[in-house]
Design a protein around this motif. Structure first.
Motif, PDB file in Angstrom:
ATOM      1  N   MET A 239       0.829  -1.206   0.000  1.00 22.66           N
ATOM      2  CA  MET A 239       0.000   0.000   0.000  1.00 22.66           C
ATOM      3  C   MET A 239       0.866   1.260   0.000  1.00 22.66           C
ATOM      4  O   MET A 239       0.483   2.284  -0.561  1.00 22.66           O
ATOM      5  N   LEU A 242       2.504   1.319  -3.737  1.00 19.31           N
ATOM      6  CA  LEU A 242       1.613   1.209  -4.889  1.00 19.31           C
ATOM      7  C   LEU A 242       1.408   2.546  -5.584  1.00 19.31           C
ATOM      8  O   LEU A 242       1.313   2.615  -6.819  1.00 19.31           O
ATOM      9  N   ASP A 243       1.349   3.628  -4.793  1.00 23.47           N
ATOM     10  CA  ASP A 243       1.073   4.938  -5.389  1.00 23.47           C
ATOM     11  C   ASP A 243       2.109   5.308  -6.448  1.00 23.47           C
ATOM     12  O   ASP A 243       1.771   5.906  -7.477  1.00 23.47           O
ATOM     13  N   LEU A 246       1.264   3.512  -9.725  1.00 26.62           N
ATOM     14  CA  LEU A 246       0.071   4.080 -10.353  1.00 26.62           C
ATOM     15  C   LEU A 246       0.350   5.474 -10.917  1.00 26.62           C
ATOM     16  O   LEU A 246      -0.158   5.835 -11.979  1.00 26.62           O
ATOM     17  N   LEU A 378      -6.763  -3.037   1.990  1.00 20.78           N
ATOM     18  CA  LEU A 378      -6.038  -3.128   0.727  1.00 20.78           C
ATOM     19  C   LEU A 378      -6.872  -2.725  -0.486  1.00 20.78           C
ATOM     20  O   LEU A 378      -6.527  -1.778  -1.202  1.00 20.78           O
ATOM     21  N   VAL A 379      -7.957  -3.434  -0.746  1.00 22.66           N
ATOM     22  CA  VAL A 379      -8.746  -3.185  -1.963  1.00 22.66           C
ATOM     23  C   VAL A 379      -9.391  -1.798  -1.946  1.00 22.66           C
ATOM     24  O   VAL A 379      -9.320  -1.066  -2.952  1.00 22.66           O
ATOM     25  N   TYR A 381      -8.355   0.852  -0.560  1.00 21.52           N
ATOM     26  CA  TYR A 381      -7.301   1.845  -0.796  1.00 21.52           C
ATOM     27  C   TYR A 381      -6.905   1.884  -2.263  1.00 21.52           C
ATOM     28  O   TYR A 381      -6.726   2.962  -2.841  1.00 21.52           O
ATOM     29  N   TRP A 382      -6.749   0.722  -2.882  1.00 15.44           N
ATOM     30  CA  TRP A 382      -6.425   0.674  -4.301  1.00 15.44           C
ATOM     31  C   TRP A 382      -7.455   1.454  -5.127  1.00 15.44           C
ATOM     32  O   TRP A 382      -7.104   2.247  -5.993  1.00 15.44           O
ATOM     33  N   LEU A 385      -7.325   5.257  -4.336  1.00 14.42           N
ATOM     34  CA  LEU A 385      -6.107   5.838  -4.898  1.00 14.42           C
ATOM     35  C   LEU A 385      -6.250   6.070  -6.388  1.00 14.42           C
ATOM     36  O   LEU A 385      -5.878   7.132  -6.905  1.00 14.42           O
ATOM     37  N   TRP A 386      -6.784   5.089  -7.096  1.00 12.17           N
ATOM     38  CA  TRP A 386      -6.977   5.214  -8.544  1.00 12.17           C
ATOM     39  C   TRP A 386      -7.914   6.386  -8.861  1.00 12.17           C
ATOM     40  O   TRP A 386      -7.609   7.218  -9.717  1.00 12.17           O
ATOM     41  N   ARG A 404      -5.729   6.672   4.242  1.00 13.64           N
ATOM     42  CA  ARG A 404      -5.433   5.265   4.537  1.00 13.64           C
ATOM     43  C   ARG A 404      -4.702   5.124   5.872  1.00 13.64           C
ATOM     44  O   ARG A 404      -5.037   4.265   6.699  1.00 13.64           O
TER      45      ARG A 404
END
Length: 485
Positions: A239, A242-243, A246, A378-379, A381-382, A385-386, A404
């Motif tokens: 997490m 990941l940013d 992306l 997790l999900v 936040y994904w 974030l997107w 988050r």
């Protein structure tokens, strides 16, 4: 002893921070924003794939601490240690091989916009993958050193590693601005760090003249603690990092530079809570059940003094983000990153407190609680974030990250309260102070006026000073005692 260990740990982070502040503009200038963005992603990859230790390094710290305290059979303790070492070497090789294999896919699919330097980027990731086994085994060696309270030695080595992470890639630019040389420099730094850890552990009395036998029977004990911890260790950094991927995929590799440069500086403030958690974790593991009142008081002081030490820096960094970014990296970085810094600063403060709570929960052996919380985050936040990146660009990434870590803090506070109601009673006021303290950190996002920001820092500083003074008087700490810290 606790104060000295915290101080050593703290000092080992200060010098790398100062080196990073000085070297960062030189690195950005030498490599350019696109190459620097790729270099920043390679740092993230090393950080993430190093967690192939599957939680065994922290498990090793707890097991050794417990066995040394209870004066259990030393030969068996060393046998457990060497069993963990061998397993972690295997895990490190597995992690390095995985990064080696997926490197072309990362470049071709996620970082497709970096086509101009595509082969150079693949080579960078491939070379860096060689360091993963050494990084994972270094974590095991550091776990042993923490269990044996060799914090001075661990801190000095951390100092070398911290400065080398910045100096290595910069020195490499004297030969070439190619990322391949930067990768070789990073691998060399990690290798030196591993050798230093190995030297200290090998020369400790702990391993002398005792069995180095591998025994499968100890794996269950290690994995019982490390299994759930490994979930947090894998998902948490996923997490965190990941940013960057992306941002590279949606906004381009150059945009990663505008995000990572201030992120790396602001998050270096985590050296303060990290100085506490490394020392407090073994204490929580020992005291949380036997002396719950003592453990709750230590938890309170850990949070309070992290806030006392961290808040002024966070406040200044946030309120004057325009000015220091412009002086440090130039107007372009200031325009792209001032509000981003404010969200990040607030998130760093929240997460600093969370780290103390995290150490208490895992010291109590409830790594499953933190793992389940991270799984639940997790999900969502994904997705957020997107969406935030699409709607708000780089600032959206910082906003998503702040929300988050805030959810994380609330969840950890609830979990600590479940361990013992004494914990909840002792963290209630510090958590309230944290919540109120976030307001002046985030207000400049809405009001950029210089006079307003200057007034804000004066008023907040006076209130902060009064509260801190009252706390120090309550704890009976004199100025002379503070200097000795």
């Amino acid at each position: 002893m606790i104060k000295k260990n915290i101080l050593w740990s703290f000092l080992s982070g200060v010098l790398p921070l100062l080196v990073g502040v000085f070297i960062f503009p030189l690195i950005v200038h030498a490599y350019g924003t696109e190459r620097f963005g790729i270099l920043a992603i390679s740092w993230a990859l090393v950080g993430y794939f190093s967690l192939f230790d599957m939680g065994l390094s922290r498990a090793l710290t707890q097991v050794i601490s417990d066995r040394v305290a209870k004066k259990l059979d030393e030969t068996e303790t060393v046998e457990i240690t060497f069993t963990a070492f061998r397993i972690m070497w295997c895990l490190g090789v597995l992690g390095g091989a995985a990064l080696w294999v997926i490197a072309p896919w990362l470049v071709n699919k996620i970082l497709s916009d970096a086509s101009v330097i595509k082969q150079e980027t693949i080579t960078l990731f491939t070379i860096v993958s060689v360091s993963i086994p050494f990084v994972v085994h270094t974590a095991a060696l550091r776990g042993v050193m923490e269990a044996l309270h060799l914090f001075k030695q661990a801190s000095l080595i951390r100092l070398v590693l911290g400065m080398g992470t910045f100096l290595g890639p910069y020195i490499a630019t004297f030969y070439s601005s190619s990322l391949e040389y930067a990768a070789l420099a990073l691998v060399l730094v990690r290798l030196v760090g591993w050798l230093l850890h190995l030297y200290v552990v090998r020369n400790s009395n702990f391993l002398k003249n005792k069995s180095s036998k591998f025994n499968y029977k100890w794996l269950r004990q290690l994995l019982a603690f490390g299994g759930w911890m490994s979930v947090s260790n894998v998902i948490g950094p996923l997490m965190v990092y990941l940013d960057r991927f992306l941002i590279a995929a949606l906004l381009g590799a150059s945009a990663v530079s505008y995000y990572v440069a201030p992120y790396e500086v602001v998050t270096k403030l985590w050296l303060i809570p990290a100085s506490f958690t490394g020392v407090l974790f073994p204490i929580f593991a020992k005291e949380w059940e036997v002396n719950p009142s003592v453990a709750a008081n230590i938890l309170n002081k850990g949070i309070v003094y992290v806030l006392i030490l961290l808040y002024p820096a966070v406040l200044i960094i946030s309120i004057f983000s325009n000015e220091w970014l412009s002086l440090w990296l130039g107007t372009e970085f200031s325009l792209n990153g001032s509000n981003l810094v404010r969200w990040l600063s607030a998130g760093v403060l929240v997460n600093a407190v969370t780290q103390i709570l995290f150490a208490k929960i895992q010291g109590a052996g409830r790594a499953d609680w933190t793992a389940k919380l991270h799984l639940a985050e997790l999900v969502p936040y994904w997705i957020f974030l997107w969406v935030a990146l699409k709607l708000f660009g780089l600032q959206g990434a910082a906003l998503a990250w702040f929300l988050r870590v805030t959810v994380d803090a609330v969840g950890m506070a609830y979990a600590v309260g479940k361990l013992n109601t004494l914990n909840y009673a002792r963290i209630k006021m510090p958590m309230l102070a944290l919540s109120v303290g976030l307001i002046p950190i985030l207000l400049p996002i809405l009001v950029e006026n210089y006079i307003f920001r200057f007034s804000l820092i004066i008023i907040t500083g006076l209130i902060y000073g009064f509260i801190v003074w009252k706390r120090l008087v309550k704890d009976g700490l004199s100025i002379k005692e503070l200097k000795r810290l």
